[in-house]
Enzyme design. Structure first.
Site, mmCIF file in Angstrom:
data_model
loop_
_atom_site.group_PDB
_atom_site.id
_atom_site.type_symbol
_atom_site.label_atom_id
_atom_site.label_comp_id
_atom_site.label_asym_id
_atom_site.label_seq_id
_atom_site.Cartn_x
_atom_site.Cartn_y
_atom_site.Cartn_z
ATOM 1 N N GLY A 190 7.090 4.365 8.612
ATOM 2 C CA GLY A 190 6.257 5.539 8.859
ATOM 3 C C GLY A 190 6.452 6.033 10.280
ATOM 4 O O GLY A 190 7.502 5.791 10.891
ATOM 5 N N SER A 191 5.416 6.661 10.809
ATOM 6 C CA SER A 191 5.556 7.292 12.124
ATOM 7 C C SER A 191 5.523 6.254 13.252
ATOM 8 O O SER A 191 4.931 5.182 13.116
ATOM 9 C CB SER A 191 4.427 8.301 12.322
ATOM 10 N N THR A 192 6.112 6.624 14.381
ATOM 11 C CA THR A 192 6.140 5.730 15.544
ATOM 12 C C THR A 192 4.722 5.475 16.044
ATOM 13 O O THR A 192 4.379 4.353 16.428
ATOM 14 C CB THR A 192 7.041 6.341 16.639
ATOM 15 N N GLU A 237 10.014 0.384 10.601
ATOM 16 C CA GLU A 237 11.077 1.394 10.474
ATOM 17 C C GLU A 237 10.397 2.723 10.763
ATOM 18 O O GLU A 237 9.565 3.180 9.983
ATOM 19 C CB GLU A 237 11.667 1.325 9.061
ATOM 20 N N LYS A 296 0.855 -1.196 0.000
ATOM 21 C CA LYS A 296 0.000 0.000 0.000
ATOM 22 C C LYS A 296 0.885 1.238 0.000
ATOM 23 O O LYS A 296 1.674 1.450 0.912
ATOM 24 C CB LYS A 296 -0.912 0.043 1.233
ATOM 25 N N GLU A 346 9.787 14.428 16.722
ATOM 26 C CA GLU A 346 10.163 14.433 15.311
ATOM 27 C C GLU A 346 9.329 15.479 14.564
ATOM 28 O O GLU A 346 8.108 15.430 14.582
ATOM 29 C CB GLU A 346 9.917 13.048 14.706
ATOM 30 N N CYS A 368 13.381 10.054 7.931
ATOM 31 C CA CYS A 368 13.286 9.533 9.300
ATOM 32 C C CYS A 368 14.626 9.657 10.015
ATOM 33 O O CYS A 368 14.676 9.773 11.228
ATOM 34 C CB CYS A 368 12.790 8.104 9.276
ATOM 35 N N VAL A 388 1.882 5.317 14.317
ATOM 36 C CA VAL A 388 1.200 4.315 13.481
ATOM 37 C C VAL A 388 1.881 2.949 13.646
ATOM 38 O O VAL A 388 1.207 1.910 13.664
ATOM 39 C CB VAL A 388 1.146 4.765 12.003
ATOM 40 N N GLY A 389 3.187 2.932 13.818
ATOM 41 C CA GLY A 389 3.907 1.672 14.034
ATOM 42 C C GLY A 389 3.350 0.918 15.240
ATOM 43 O O GLY A 389 3.161 -0.303 15.214
HETATM 44 P P1 ADP Z 1 2.915 10.407 8.159
HETATM 45 O O1 ADP Z 1 2.332 10.884 9.461
HETATM 46 O O2 ADP Z 1 4.285 10.888 7.958
HETATM 47 O O3 ADP Z 1 2.012 10.582 6.982
HETATM 48 P P2 ADP Z 1 2.160 7.748 8.689
HETATM 49 O O4 ADP Z 1 2.869 6.868 9.638
HETATM 50 O O5 ADP Z 1 0.832 8.313 9.094
HETATM 51 O O6 ADP Z 1 3.152 8.880 8.317
HETATM 52 O O7 ADP Z 1 1.956 7.026 7.287
HETATM 53 C C1 ADP Z 1 2.805 6.085 6.725
HETATM 54 C C2 ADP Z 1 1.978 5.007 6.075
HETATM 55 O O8 ADP Z 1 1.170 4.384 7.068
HETATM 56 C C3 ADP Z 1 1.009 5.497 5.001
HETATM 57 O O9 ADP Z 1 0.967 4.537 3.950
HETATM 58 C C4 ADP Z 1 -0.319 5.533 5.733
HETATM 59 O O10 ADP Z 1 -1.446 5.374 4.886
HETATM 60 C C5 ADP Z 1 -0.186 4.336 6.646
HETATM 61 N N1 ADP Z 1 -1.065 4.363 7.822
HETATM 62 C C6 ADP Z 1 -1.515 5.439 8.494
HETATM 63 N N2 ADP Z 1 -2.316 5.064 9.512
HETATM 64 C C7 ADP Z 1 -2.386 3.708 9.486
HETATM 65 C C8 ADP Z 1 -3.041 2.712 10.274
HETATM 66 N N3 ADP Z 1 -3.818 3.045 11.302
HETATM 67 N N4 ADP Z 1 -2.867 1.407 9.966
HETATM 68 C C9 ADP Z 1 -2.076 1.057 8.931
HETATM 69 N N5 ADP Z 1 -1.435 1.939 8.143
HETATM 70 C C10 ADP Z 1 -1.580 3.256 8.402
#
Ligand code: ADP
Length: 497
Positions: free
Chosen positions: A241-243, A264, A188, A395, A298, A245-246
């Site tokens: 992506g972000s911590t 990561e 995705k 960050e 990052c 969401v991780g």
């Molecule tokens: P940023 O805040 O820099 O946009 P995110 O961590 O939000 O970074 O996004 C990185 C990826 O994670 C994107 O592909 C985003 O669609 C996806 N994402 C965001 N929220 C979720 C979630 N709850 N579950 C799974 N993937 C997500």
């Protein structure tokens, strides 16, 4: 032209842009038929709309990936897998101008930087192509009555969720090791930057991959991303992506089928400059360390720590250097810094800048929007910063750097390690002992000495502390996509004979 494709013209290339979800080697509209706009961050105007995946589309893509994994793909030899990946790398190079201009259009990065990303993405795919037929287990000699060996089997169907800051590079970091090891994938892309991944989907078909091996979907994190991380038939999820969401992804994996997870995540990396550093060198690497990709890395060197004797000189010269970074249209020659990726990111960064101003730090450079159109932010330097300030802990993911003063090595290490992150760090000094001692003491997955941001697909990359789980790149990434099976074969007589 059908509504699954549109013609896009950039200052560099005119090309056919796919808009559908790429499932089973076909572009499709998605179950709901819904689309969403992708915005050009330089003009703030829509570029086009792409089809949006929902949970049902994820189910369809997973079924396709499962069928390929159990069927056609399992019969493809490792050598042939490698050949297809290498072909994909060749196609990236053939279409480098198109791919790079899509990155500049959709993400806002300078065209020359985007060319670098595409070259690296091709290099990464080719690097893993070379591994495809070199993934072996061991034979283990126990005694004369048994033959024991291990097999490094592909982990299965992999869900991969990538961010918008390096759309194609992250795509290749994920696809390369997964495909080399014989897995199948649903990837995705980020909702801000769906276009380059879809163009690359065309190249997947051309490279000869069977249907279902690589599926690419556009969509939102909370819908398609969440459906991937909680899916019962996905064996592994890889996320960048972000911590925040991780953490959600790890929870979703734990609550569903305990799929394997690699993450990561974010960083707040210290870039430490000692009195004896080559100051010209330290200034140019520090400038590149934070302002490369508009601070949207990052591993950005967002906290510069400078030893007290050279602090004032460093600040004065660093400001001069940063003020020379050329901001502007990514397609213009000489542009180093383009716009931030979205209105949301722009607002988040400006909020941090205001926080820094109100919190007592001094704006030594920048601190404002640049121009009136596009999400441009001036390179911003804060001095008089203390570790407890929000701008020194969180960050920011933008062109904003803090500079702090330190007395000695002990204090540099203490401040360097004083955040919840541990992705990267740098040490600038001419003293080899200092360089090694400090790089050993800093809790980070990567440390650069007298440099910054030098990432190679041959070397592992990942985080200590809350910057992640597992390592990408190098041979280390292969472990994320394989599982070890031990086979004991008994050679002797029956046990109870
Ligand atoms: P940023 O805040 O820099 O946009 P995110 O961590 O939000 O970074 O996004 C990185 C990826 O994670 C994107 O592909 C985003 O669609 C996806 N994402 C965001 N929220 C979720 C979630 N709850 N579950 C799974 N993937 C997500």
């Amino acid at each position: 032209m059908s509504d699954l494709f549109t013609t896009i013209e950039t200052p560099i290339a005119k090309y056919e842009q796919p808009l559908g979800l790429f499932i089973n080697n076909e572009f499709v509209k998605g179950v709901s038929g819904k689309t969403f706009e992708t915005i050009n961050p330089t003009t703030e105007k829509p570029i086009t709309s792409v089809y949006e995946a929902n949970e049902k589309d994820v189910d369809i893509a997973v079924a396709a990936a499962r069928k390929a994994f159990e069927g056609s793909w399992s019969k493809v030899t490792p050598t042939e897998r490698g050949r297809m990946l290498a072909k994909l790398a060749d196609l990236f190079e053939r279409d480098s101008d198109i791919l790079s201009s899509i990155e500049s259009l959709d993400n806002g990065k300078a065209f020359v930087m985007a060319k670098g990303d595409v070259a690296n993405a091709a290099g990464c795919l080719r690097y893993y192509a070379g591994y495809a037929d070199k993934i072996h287990g061991q034979t283990i000699d126990q005694n004369s009555e048994s033959l024991t060996y291990t097999r490094h089997e592909p982990v299965g169907v992999c869900g991969q969720i990538i961010p918008w800051n390096f759309p194609l590079l992250m795509w290749s970091w994920k696809i390369g090791p997964a495909i080399a090891t014989g897995c199948t994938v649903i990837i995705k892309t980020a909702e801000q930057t769906p276009l380059s991944g879809l163009y690359a989907a065309k190249l997947i078909k051309e490279a000869g991959f069977p249907p279902g091996v690589i599926n690419i979907i556009s969509g939102f994190g909370r819908v398609a991303g969440a459906a991937i991380s909680s899916h019962m038939d996905i064996d592994k999820v890889a996320f960048t992506g972000s911590t925040m969401v991780g953490r959600t992804i790890l929870q979703a994996a734990a609550k569903s089928n305990l799929k394997k997870v690699t993450l990561e995540l974010g960083g707040k990396s210290p870039n430490i400059v000692f009195n004896d550093a080559d100051i010209d060198n330290a200034i140019s690497w520090s400038n590149f360390g934070i302002f490369f990709n508009h601070g949207q890395c990052c591993c950005a060197g967002s906290r510069i720590l400078v030893q007290e004797d050279i602090h004032d000189q460093f600040v004065a010269r660093f400001k001069e250097r940063a003020a020379k970074n050329q901001l502007g249209n990514p397609f213009e020659m000489g542009t180093f810094q383009g716009p931030q990726v979205s209105q949301l990111q722009f607002d988040r960064i400006m909020e941090y800048i205001n926080h820094g101003k109100q919190g007592g730090a001094t704006v030594a450079l920048g601190g404002e929007r640049h121009g009136t159109e596009g999400y441009f932010i001036q390179p911003t330097v804060f001095t008089d910063v203390t570790s407890d300030m929000k701008i020194a802990q969180e960050e920011i993911f933008g062109p904003v750097v803090t500079i702090q003063k330190f007395k000695d090595e002990e204090e540099a290490i203490k401040i360097g390690n004083d955040t919840c992150y541990g992705l990267a760090a740098a040490v600038h000094t001419k003293n080899v002992n200092t360089a090694i001692r400090v790089s050993n003491a800093i809790k980070a997955g990567t440390v650069w000495i007298n440099a910054y941001n030098m990432i190679s697909y041959q070397a592992p990359f990942g985080g200590f502390k809350q910057s992640g789980l597992g390592r990408e790149l190098g041979s280390y990434a292969l472990e994320n996509y394989t599982q070890v099976k031990t086979v004991h074969y008994r050679l002797g007589d029956a046990l109870f004979a």
